[in-house]
Design a protein around this motif. Structure first.
Motif, PDB file in Angstrom:
ATOM      1  N   THR A  35       0.844  -1.181   0.000  1.00 34.18           N
ATOM      2  CA  THR A  35       0.000   0.000   0.000  1.00 34.18           C
ATOM      3  C   THR A  35       0.891   1.246   0.000  1.00 34.18           C
ATOM      4  OG1 THR A  35      -1.812   1.100   1.192  1.00 34.18           O
ATOM      5  CG2 THR A  35      -0.201  -0.017   2.534  1.00 34.18           C
ATOM      6  N   ARG A  36       0.283   2.400   0.252  1.00 39.82           N
ATOM      7  CA  ARG A  36       1.064   3.605   0.490  1.00 39.82           C
ATOM      8  C   ARG A  36       0.913   3.950   1.964  1.00 39.82           C
ATOM      9  NH1 ARG A  36       2.151   6.577  -4.474  1.00 39.82           N
ATOM     10  NH2 ARG A  36       0.901   5.726  -6.165  1.00 39.82           N
ATOM     11  N   SER A  93       4.603   7.534   0.190  1.00 36.89           N
ATOM     12  CA  SER A  93       5.650   6.525  -0.009  1.00 36.89           C
ATOM     13  C   SER A  93       5.042   5.126   0.086  1.00 36.89           C
ATOM     14  CB  SER A  93       6.728   6.652   1.075  1.00 36.89           C
ATOM     15  OG  SER A  93       7.408   7.862   0.946  1.00 36.89           O
ATOM     16  N   PRO A  94       5.612   4.190  -0.684  1.00 42.16           N
ATOM     17  CA  PRO A  94       5.092   2.825  -0.614  1.00 42.16           C
ATOM     18  C   PRO A  94       5.361   2.212   0.763  1.00 42.16           C
ATOM     19  CG  PRO A  94       6.630   3.086  -2.465  1.00 42.16           C
ATOM     20  CD  PRO A  94       6.721   4.318  -1.633  1.00 42.16           C
ATOM     21  N   TYR A 137       8.854   0.586   2.930  1.00 42.14           N
ATOM     22  CA  TYR A 137       8.940  -0.446   1.893  1.00 42.14           C
ATOM     23  C   TYR A 137      10.348  -1.002   1.720  1.00 42.14           C
ATOM     24  CZ  TYR A 137      11.156   2.588  -1.607  1.00 42.14           C
ATOM     25  OH  TYR A 137      12.018   3.371  -2.295  1.00 42.14           O
TER      26      TYR A 137
END
Lengths: 239, 239
Positions: B184-185, B200-201, B226
């Motif tokens: 997701t973000r 940001s991921p 991430y």
């Protein structure tokens, strides 16, 4: 500022509830940004911020020049229950399609040769494919095969399941598999294939597959759209 | 255009090789963008594009107003080998730290009550924490506890391992666990906590934990940077 935040939260909640209630399911598409701005009596900037937040949650997604769409349900990916792509989709009532980008023989990078337990500079088959769920491109995958197990496979019909082809033509069945999953951003070649914006988040799954005799036969590099799947694992208690 | 692409690829490769060889490991930091542009004899735009590609791969990351840093190795997260955060870090030769944001009692959302197998509108404990690996904030987590198992726990020292506290103070041991992982973000509250850019991921992991008597005791909502972890799962062959 705080007023605008409240508006964003309210718009997000209203839209989420409407989506959950199936409000836009007939077309799968949100009204235009202009229409939505008017409906909420808000500016385009505030509306866009709200849409971005829903996009971040994976609830909606944007298609270039086509507008905003409701994200279909995420595909369930359970690494403990191996199942090939088409079967997995079918079990979940979804429709799968595979498109071949290209297939060739190449000299593997050091990293790939190592993953396939081959000496550096070994020749490998590379098969690149795009996989669709219900018509939406969700997965860009590069398969690297040890050619000694699958002579001439790259001239076969590669839009079908490799699992089936391995078995029917080469008598090879999947055995142990090692999954490595890394949240990342989509690399440029995957963005092109999936037609989504550069830098979008993705889940990068590397699978190293062995056959029934525990020999490493292939390695898949899978780049998934971040909003296309979720991974579900249940683990029993320890000591 | 094609010339600039070549330059980007060359810069990326040169920098990756230098990073892999430990070239910047003394400081963990890349030279300034200006210095790098001069070293490569290239424009700031081309250099930035190269740095963005390395960032997308999780090789380097940017800190606001501080510049570019080499990403530390990803933490290995194996859902099949349950281990609490501090133990997991220690086993991998890393240093863990936990910071408490806040702890309170609240009325759970319908979704949370359902996850905890409680009736709607139940009171829950909510503990919010930030977790660090080698001094870098990598995980924003919200723990939701069924208060009947852990009376008054929110007044305890919550920078320590909850696993240890559950056992020593309440005689509760973890049993089965269900993992759900979704790329997701990062949501805004997690961006604030981890001090990284909005959008940001992230990897969002939901864990629903049961005790030794198979009762649901708590639910963790984990937002990971991430580039901070990878998931590794090995699965034995099917039929």
């Amino acid at each position: 500022m705080s007023g605008s935040q409240t508006t964003v939260a309210t718009i997000c909640q209203t839209l989420s509830e409407k989506i959950a209630a199936g409000g836009y399911s007939a077309t799968g598409r949100l009204p235009s940004e202009r229409t939505l701005s008017e409906q909420f009596g808000t500016t385009r900037i505030t509306l866009r911020e709200s849409l971005s937040q829903l996009e971040a949650q994976g609830l909606i997604y944007r298609e270039v020049r086509r507008g905003w769409f409701i994200s279909p349900p995420r595909l369930l990916y359970n690494p403990l229950q191996r199942s090939h792509f088409h079967a997995m989709a079918l079990e979940q009532g979804r429709h799968a399609k595979t498109e071949l980008i290209d297939a060739c023989q190449l000299i593997g990078s050091d990293d790939l040769c190592q993953k396939l337990a081959l000496p550096p500079q070994s020749a490998l088959y590379c098969i690149r494919r795009i996989r669709y769920i219900d018509g939406r491109a969700v997965l860009y995958v590069e398969h690297y095969l040890n050619p000694q197990f699958f002579p001439e496979i790259i001239h076969d019909d590669l839009t079908k399941s490799l699992t089936d082809l391995y078995l029917s033509r080469y008598g090879v069945r999947y055995g142990r598999v090692r999954f490595d999953m890394v949240p990342t951003r989509l690399p440029p070649e995957a963005c092109d294939a999936l037609k989504i914006a550069l830098g979008s988040p993705a889940l990068f799954i590397t699978r190293i597959n062995r056959d029934q005799r525990d020999r490493v036969i292939d390695c898949d590099l899978e780049y998934w759209r971040y909003d296309a799947l979720h991974i579900d694992v249940e683990v029993s208690g320890g000591a």
